[in-house]
Design a protein around this motif. Structure first.
Motif, PDB file in Angstrom:
ATOM      1  N   VAL A   7       0.955  -1.218  -0.008  1.00  0.00           N
ATOM      2  CA  VAL A   7      -0.041   0.036   0.001  1.00  0.00           C
ATOM      3  C   VAL A   7       0.898   1.092  -0.011  1.00  0.00           C
ATOM      4  N   GLN A   8       1.947   1.431   0.592  1.00  0.00           N
ATOM      5  CA  GLN A   8       2.761   2.438   1.036  1.00  0.00           C
ATOM      6  C   GLN A   8       3.568   2.650  -0.372  1.00  0.00           C
ATOM      7  N   ALA A   9       3.976   1.551  -1.309  1.00  0.00           N
ATOM      8  CA  ALA A   9       4.540   1.411  -2.203  1.00  0.00           C
ATOM      9  C   ALA A   9       3.586   2.220  -3.473  1.00  0.00           C
ATOM     10  N   GLU A  10       2.303   1.854  -3.272  1.00  0.00           N
ATOM     11  CA  GLU A  10       1.409   2.418  -4.388  1.00  0.00           C
ATOM     12  C   GLU A  10       1.214   3.760  -4.177  1.00  0.00           C
ATOM     13  N   GLU A  11       1.005   4.214  -2.698  1.00  0.00           N
ATOM     14  CA  GLU A  11       0.989   5.539  -2.306  1.00  0.00           C
ATOM     15  C   GLU A  11       2.091   6.467  -2.891  1.00  0.00           C
ATOM     16  N   VAL A  12       3.311   5.921  -3.106  1.00  0.00           N
ATOM     17  CA  VAL A  12       4.661   6.513  -3.247  1.00  0.00           C
ATOM     18  C   VAL A  12       4.299   6.663  -4.633  1.00  0.00           C
ATOM     19  N   ILE A  18       6.820   7.708  -9.612  1.00  0.00           N
ATOM     20  CA  ILE A  18       8.103   7.210 -10.032  1.00  0.00           C
ATOM     21  C   ILE A  18       8.057   5.782  -9.657  1.00  0.00           C
ATOM     22  N   THR A  19       8.588   5.039 -10.846  1.00  0.00           N
ATOM     23  CA  THR A  19       8.620   3.599 -10.665  1.00  0.00           C
ATOM     24  C   THR A  19       9.747   2.945 -11.544  1.00  0.00           C
ATOM     25  N   PRO A  20      10.299   1.719 -11.267  1.00  0.00           N
ATOM     26  CA  PRO A  20      11.342   1.108 -12.022  1.00  0.00           C
ATOM     27  C   PRO A  20      11.113   1.547 -13.499  1.00  0.00           C
ATOM     28  N   ASP A  21       9.869   1.232 -14.011  1.00  0.00           N
ATOM     29  CA  ASP A  21       9.607   1.470 -15.363  1.00  0.00           C
ATOM     30  C   ASP A  21       9.910   2.833 -15.813  1.00  0.00           C
ATOM     31  N   SER A  22       9.274   3.795 -14.966  1.00  0.00           N
ATOM     32  CA  SER A  22       9.410   5.177 -15.372  1.00  0.00           C
ATOM     33  C   SER A  22      10.971   5.637 -15.485  1.00  0.00           C
ATOM     34  N   LEU A  23      11.520   5.126 -14.534  1.00  0.00           N
ATOM     35  CA  LEU A  23      13.123   5.737 -14.426  1.00  0.00           C
ATOM     36  C   LEU A  23      13.904   5.125 -15.561  1.00  0.00           C
ATOM     37  N   GLY A  24      13.502   3.881 -15.744  1.00  0.00           N
ATOM     38  CA  GLY A  24      14.172   3.057 -16.937  1.00  0.00           C
ATOM     39  C   GLY A  24      13.650   3.773 -18.339  1.00  0.00           C
ATOM     40  N   ASP A  25      12.449   4.069 -18.495  1.00  0.00           N
ATOM     41  CA  ASP A  25      12.127   4.579 -19.881  1.00  0.00           C
ATOM     42  C   ASP A  25      12.836   6.163 -20.043  1.00  0.00           C
ATOM     43  N   ILE A  43      14.436  -1.342  -4.350  1.00  0.00           N
ATOM     44  CA  ILE A  43      15.492  -1.681  -3.256  1.00  0.00           C
ATOM     45  C   ILE A  43      14.837  -1.418  -1.991  1.00  0.00           C
ATOM     46  N   SER A  44      13.579  -1.029  -1.810  1.00  0.00           N
ATOM     47  CA  SER A  44      13.214   0.114  -0.889  1.00  0.00           C
ATOM     48  C   SER A  44      12.209  -1.293   0.055  1.00  0.00           C
ATOM     49  N   GLY A  45      12.274  -2.471  -0.226  1.00  0.00           N
ATOM     50  CA  GLY A  45      11.371  -3.585   0.537  1.00  0.00           C
ATOM     51  C   GLY A  45      10.123  -3.269   0.087  1.00  0.00           C
ATOM     52  N   GLY A  46       9.706  -2.743  -0.977  1.00  0.00           N
ATOM     53  CA  GLY A  46       8.406  -2.567  -1.389  1.00  0.00           C
ATOM     54  C   GLY A  46       7.719  -1.121  -1.395  1.00  0.00           C
ATOM     55  N   CYS A  47       8.553  -0.177  -0.842  1.00  0.00           N
ATOM     56  CA  CYS A  47       7.723   1.198  -0.459  1.00  0.00           C
ATOM     57  C   CYS A  47       8.176   2.116  -1.666  1.00  0.00           C
ATOM     58  N   GLY A  48       8.800   1.719  -2.493  1.00  0.00           N
ATOM     59  CA  GLY A  48       8.990   2.546  -3.891  1.00  0.00           C
ATOM     60  C   GLY A  48       9.688   3.974  -3.523  1.00  0.00           C
ATOM     61  N   ILE A  80      15.262  11.855  -8.937  1.00  0.00           N
ATOM     62  CA  ILE A  80      15.987  11.796  -7.752  1.00  0.00           C
ATOM     63  C   ILE A  80      15.659  12.648  -6.639  1.00  0.00           C
ATOM     64  N   ALA A  81      15.170  13.945  -6.774  1.00  0.00           N
ATOM     65  CA  ALA A  81      14.851  14.847  -5.826  1.00  0.00           C
ATOM     66  C   ALA A  81      13.659  14.056  -5.059  1.00  0.00           C
ATOM     67  N   ALA A  82      12.789  13.086  -5.690  1.00  0.00           N
ATOM     68  CA  ALA A  82      11.474  13.001  -5.104  1.00  0.00           C
ATOM     69  C   ALA A  82      11.681  11.379  -4.449  1.00  0.00           C
ATOM     70  N   VAL A  83      12.881  10.830  -4.626  1.00  0.00           N
ATOM     71  CA  VAL A  83      13.035   9.393  -4.026  1.00  0.00           C
ATOM     72  C   VAL A  83      14.162   9.456  -2.831  1.00  0.00           C
ATOM     73  N   HIS A  84      13.955   8.623  -1.781  1.00  0.00           N
ATOM     74  CA  HIS A  84      14.786   8.358  -0.904  1.00  0.00           C
ATOM     75  C   HIS A  84      16.239   8.210  -1.034  1.00  0.00           C
ATOM     76  N   ALA A  85      16.317   7.129  -2.127  1.00  0.00           N
ATOM     77  CA  ALA A  85      17.850   6.651  -2.437  1.00  0.00           C
ATOM     78  C   ALA A  85      17.987   6.404  -3.887  1.00  0.00           C
ATOM     79  N   TRP A  86      18.964   6.566  -4.324  1.00  0.00           N
ATOM     80  CA  TRP A  86      19.121   6.339  -5.731  1.00  0.00           C
ATOM     81  C   TRP A  86      20.761   5.860  -5.652  1.00  0.00           C
ATOM     82  N   THR A  87      20.805   4.423  -6.510  1.00  0.00           N
ATOM     83  CA  THR A  87      22.226   3.761  -6.448  1.00  0.00           C
ATOM     84  C   THR A  87      22.557   3.335  -7.857  1.00  0.00           C
ATOM     85  N   PRO A  88      22.979   4.309  -8.751  1.00  0.00           N
ATOM     86  CA  PRO A  88      23.289   3.662 -10.169  1.00  0.00           C
ATOM     87  C   PRO A  88      24.854   2.967 -10.201  1.00  0.00           C
ATOM     88  N   LYS A  89      24.908   2.043 -10.875  1.00  0.00           N
ATOM     89  CA  LYS A  89      26.148   1.475 -11.326  1.00  0.00           C
ATOM     90  C   LYS A  89      26.333   1.473 -12.898  1.00  0.00           C
TER      91      LYS A  89
END
Length: 104
Positions: A7-12, A18-25, A43-48, A80-89
């Protein structure tokens, strides 16, 4: 019934969009990056709110890790400004091929 983290992930995602798909696109469409491979994981344990990324692009050739991250972070500045953590390789195609060979 959905778990609390679902539920928290869906709210975020509903709030930020921002989703993995939107970032990737966004990364795949960036002409200055011309990425050949993009894999984004929540990698947030589901909270997005935390994401890890593997980005492969020959635009990284000759650039330091800091320069590579700055290129990617510039493309995703709003996200990136809207998420808690961003780790690019960030890898070149050659580095990615070596990584894949190690995994075999």
């Amino acid at each position: 019934m959905a778990s609390k983290t679902d539920v928290q992930a869906e709210e975020v995602q509903n709030t930020t969009g921002i989703t993995p798909d939107s970032l990737g696109d966004t990364l795949k469409k960036a002409p200055e990056l011309n990425a050949s491979h993009v894999d984004i994981q929540d990698i947030s344990g589901g909270c997005g709110a935390s994401f890890a990324a593997l980005i492969v692009s020959d635009a990284f050739q000759g650039k330091s890790a800091l320069q590579r991250h700055r290129l990617v972070n510039g493309i995703l500045k709003k996200e990136i400004a809207a998420v808690h953590a961003w780790t690019p390789k960030c890898l070149t195609s050659e580095q990615w091929e070596k990584e894949k060979a190690k995994m075999r």
